[in-house]
Design a protein around this motif. Structure first.
Motif, mmCIF file in Angstrom:
data_model
loop_
_atom_site.group_PDB
_atom_site.id
_atom_site.type_symbol
_atom_site.label_atom_id
_atom_site.label_comp_id
_atom_site.label_asym_id
_atom_site.label_seq_id
_atom_site.Cartn_x
_atom_site.Cartn_y
_atom_site.Cartn_z
ATOM 1 N N ILE A 80 32.148 31.130 47.981
ATOM 2 C CA ILE A 80 32.798 30.102 47.145
ATOM 3 C C ILE A 80 32.797 28.727 47.791
ATOM 4 O O ILE A 80 33.049 27.724 47.115
ATOM 5 C CB ILE A 80 34.243 30.494 46.778
ATOM 6 C CG1 ILE A 80 35.123 30.569 48.022
ATOM 7 C CG2 ILE A 80 34.270 31.817 46.031
ATOM 8 C CD1 ILE A 80 36.599 30.835 47.708
ATOM 9 N N THR A 113 38.259 35.888 43.102
ATOM 10 C CA THR A 113 37.693 36.473 44.312
ATOM 11 C C THR A 113 38.720 37.340 45.024
ATOM 12 O O THR A 113 39.873 36.933 45.190
ATOM 13 C CB THR A 113 37.205 35.368 45.274
ATOM 14 O OG1 THR A 113 36.312 34.499 44.580
ATOM 15 C CG2 THR A 113 36.512 35.968 46.488
ATOM 16 N N THR A 156 39.185 31.611 41.479
ATOM 17 C CA THR A 156 37.775 31.997 41.411
ATOM 18 C C THR A 156 37.586 33.475 41.096
ATOM 19 O O THR A 156 36.453 33.942 41.011
ATOM 20 C CB THR A 156 37.069 31.672 42.745
ATOM 21 O OG1 THR A 156 37.699 32.415 43.795
ATOM 22 C CG2 THR A 156 37.133 30.185 43.050
ATOM 23 N N THR A 161 34.102 39.297 42.982
ATOM 24 C CA THR A 161 33.919 37.910 42.559
ATOM 25 C C THR A 161 33.993 37.867 41.048
ATOM 26 O O THR A 161 33.522 38.773 40.363
ATOM 27 C CB THR A 161 32.567 37.324 43.007
ATOM 28 O OG1 THR A 161 31.523 37.997 42.340
ATOM 29 C CG2 THR A 161 32.394 37.454 44.510
ATOM 30 N N ASP A 162 34.587 36.813 40.538
ATOM 31 C CA ASP A 162 34.771 36.656 39.090
ATOM 32 C C ASP A 162 35.402 37.915 38.500
ATOM 33 O O ASP A 162 35.078 38.335 37.394
ATOM 34 C CB ASP A 162 33.436 36.374 38.389
ATOM 35 C CG ASP A 162 32.836 35.059 38.855
ATOM 36 O OD1 ASP A 162 33.623 34.137 39.128
ATOM 37 O OD2 ASP A 162 31.614 34.974 38.972
#
Length: 642
Positions: free
Chosen positions: A383, A355, A353, A69-70
């Motif tokens: 998300i 991701t 995102t 993530t990120d």
């Protein structure tokens, strides 16, 4: 794709969290190497429970999941067993899984490196990069690396001979490129036709341009720079990696280990990796071609790699170079799946995102839903669904006047055309036919959903939060002849080409011939029991009918047996002798069937038979003719194996 509403999902998570806290539940067979999710958020425990439930549902012995993530790793976990017999648990740091067709994204990345170096032009005839002109596929229309990387070079869909049982049987890339490429059945650039062989050719071109083997190039320029030090691409694997490769299984009232094999189309599906290495690969792509300050591709070439090249007009459903372009949770994604001898994998990247999700497991049979169900759960939780402003559609009654231009039966064009693999359509494979109908309220029903016309020949799905579009190609009279949806093309077909009609015709003909063939010994047995000795001189016509029908019956029974034994791997390792024998039997039967018109004429000309017997003989001959036509159409006649 179904997604849980966020409120329901939140309630489920909180209830589960309370249950876990009260019971002090220990999740077995899970191993986390990093967890940057805040400890008060119960996502890891929630995911563990979902994974175990799904593993039980789909009979999955072992799996790995890694999540980004990120653009930073959240966690990587292993579940279940890499070796069921010896109870060796999956270790996310070391256990290797076949990623299969996800390998294609690596090959496309390598090709873009050569573009960046100036040694490869994506739109130059591929023949310019070959050492000579002694390649069978050069007899077809010219195509480019762009076509190979988007599966639009026009090659027939086939898997015949793409695998080997031993390292010694592996076909070198050059030999495969020269002599074993499929026929070109589509004009380059017009039809998406998935091709492992096309990617094998792309790998061979990388090999010729770079001056080193495909494997050496990938290790030196892609795998090592990314830091994928536990990822294997050589055949056989180095001993240190081979020891960590998970066993693959199929479920037969228990996990049954499958024999390990090798691939001839290495650039299309040969990489073996683990969750940790794949997390670095995903990071590199989510960061635009860079990892740990190492540039694998510059920003512009990475953008070219991951932007749509072929697909539905004005929508996010298509193909980039190797990567599929889709929508997950209302956001554009690039992804690829893989499946190979007991292994399944899925990689989904959502650039917006940052991701990334990679899932792999070691049971393929009826287990494809495992990876997609988990991905949907993970994305719903991390998300959520992004709401999009999509204007409501208003069907036009005026469309009713031209609706018949589009209605009809459409067959997906990505199927085997010129090899015996086409017969799998009779068993339900590659028989993707869809009915386009008019609902009389200004819209069409396509794939079971309503579509409203928004431009000439362009239609959008009339569902909330959907902008999925399909496009029709029409002739000069405005009649549709092709449907274009995502990367898939569907050809409008007349009634006599419907697969159901072929199935009915084949079943009817086989039953008629079966009754005819079995009636002879049955009658003989009955007469013997009754002590009746009737001497009847059989005509040449009877003997011809009997032996031609017998040949077709043997061919049909052999074919069914082959599919039951080999299932979807009937020719992966080349054409087995049993299949060659079946083709030979069918061919002899078809040659015999050539005299069918003469036989019909002889029956109705003769005065030796009653009308009833003439009718029965005619029924048998028509069955022989129908069977011959279907076998020819299904490429089950002759000795053209590749």
């Amino acid at each position: 794709m179904y997604h849980l509403p966020n409120k329901i999902l939140t309630i489920r998570i909180l209830i589960l969290w309370l249950m876990l806290c009260c019971s002090n539940l220990v999740i077995c067979q899970s191993n986390s190497i990093e967890n940057s999710i805040p400890q008060e958020f119960p996502f890891p425990l929630y995911l563990d429970s979902i994974v175990h439930a799904e593993m039980q549902k789909f009979k999955v012995p072992g799996a790995v999941i890694t999540i980004i993530t990120d653009s930073s790793e959240v966690f990587t976990r292993g579940y279940g067993y890499a070796d069921v017999e010896n109870q060796i648990a999956v270790d996310p740091k070391s256990t290797l899984f076949r990623i299969a067709s996800i390998t294609k994204t690596f090959t496309a990345t390598a090709a873009m490196q050569l573009v960046e170096q100036g040694t490869l032009d994506l739109h130059t005839d591929i023949g310019n990069y070959l050492p000579d002109k002694d390649f069978d596929f050069l007899k077809g229309e010219p195509f480019t690396m762009h076509h190979l990387l988007t599966h639009t070079a026009g090659f027939d869909l086939t898997d015949t001979g793409d695998a080997a049982l031993t390292p010694e049987e592996v076909v070198p890339l050059e030999q495969l490129a020269r002599r074993q490429m499929p026929d070109q059945v589509h004009k380059p650039g017009t039809v998406f036709s998935y091709s492992n062989f096309g990617y094998a050719l792309a790998g061979y071109v990388i090999q010729t341009i770079s001056g080193m083997s495909y494997e050496d190039y990938m290790i030196r320029n892609v795998l090592n720079p990314i830091g994928m030090n536990q990822t294997g691409i050589r055949q056989p694997l180095p001993k240190a990696l081979k020891l960590n490769l998970a066993n693959s299984y199929t479920w037969e009232d228990g996990q049954v280990a499958l024999e390990r094999d090798y691939t001839n189309t290495l650039p299309g599906g040969g990489i073996i990796s683990n969750a940790v290495d794949m997390s670095r690969y995903m990071k590199m792509h989510l960061q635009g071609g860079i990892i740990d300050s190492t540039v694998i591709l510059n920003a512009e070439n990475h953008r070219i790699l991951t932007s749509q090249k072929y697909g539905s007009k004005n929508t996010k459903y298509g193909i980039c170079y190797a990567f599929n372009e889709n929508m997950w949770n209302g956001r554009r994604s690039i992804d690829h799946s893989g499946g190979q001898l007991g292994f399944l994998s899925l990689m989904v990247l959502i650039p917006k995102t940052g991701t990334g999700i990679f899932i792999a497991h070691n049971n393929r049979q009826d287990a494809s839903g495992f990876r997609y169900n988990l991905t949907a759960t993970i994305l719903d939780t991390l998300i959520g669904q992004e709401e999009r402003e999509i204007q409501p559609l208003t069907p036009s009654k005026a469309f009713d006047n031209i609706a018949d231009n589009y209605t009809g039966r459409y067959l997906q064009m990505n199927y085997p055309h010129n090899t015996f693999e086409k017969v799998s359509q009779l068993f339900g494979f590659f028989a993707n036919e869809h009915q386009v109908s008019h609902d009389s309220i200004g819209s069409l029903t396509i794939f079971g959903s309503p579509f409203v016309q928004i431009e000439d020949h362009l239609f959008q799905m009339d569902r909330p939060q959907s902008d999925y579009k399909v496009e029709f190609l029409v002739d000069d009279n405005g009649l549709a002849y092709q449907l274009f949806a995502g990367t898939n093309s569907y050809q409008r077909i007349p009634w006599y080409q419907h697969n159901r009609l072929k199935q009915i015709g084949m079943i009817f003909s086989i039953l008629v011939m079966l009754i005819f063939v079995l009636s002879r010994p049955a009658i003989s047995i009955i007469r013997k029991i009754r002590n009746r000795k009737i001497q009847r001189k059989r005509s040449w016509l009877y003997h011809w009918q009997y032996w031609t029908a017998t040949l077709f019956m043997l061919g049909a029974l052999s074919l069914v047996a082959l599919f039951l034994i080999y299932q979807d791997q009937i020719s992966d390792y080349g054409v087995p002798f049993s299949l060659k024998t079946t083709l030979g039997i069918n061919t002899i039967g078809a040659l015999s069937a050539v005299i069918s018109p003469m036989a019909l004429w002889s029956i109705w000309k003769s005065n030796d038979h009653s009308k009833g017997r003439k009718f029965l003989n005619t029924l048998v001959i028509i069955s022989i003719i129908i069977t011959t036509i279907i076998l020819v159409d299904m490429r089950m006649i002759g000795f053209q194996y590749y």
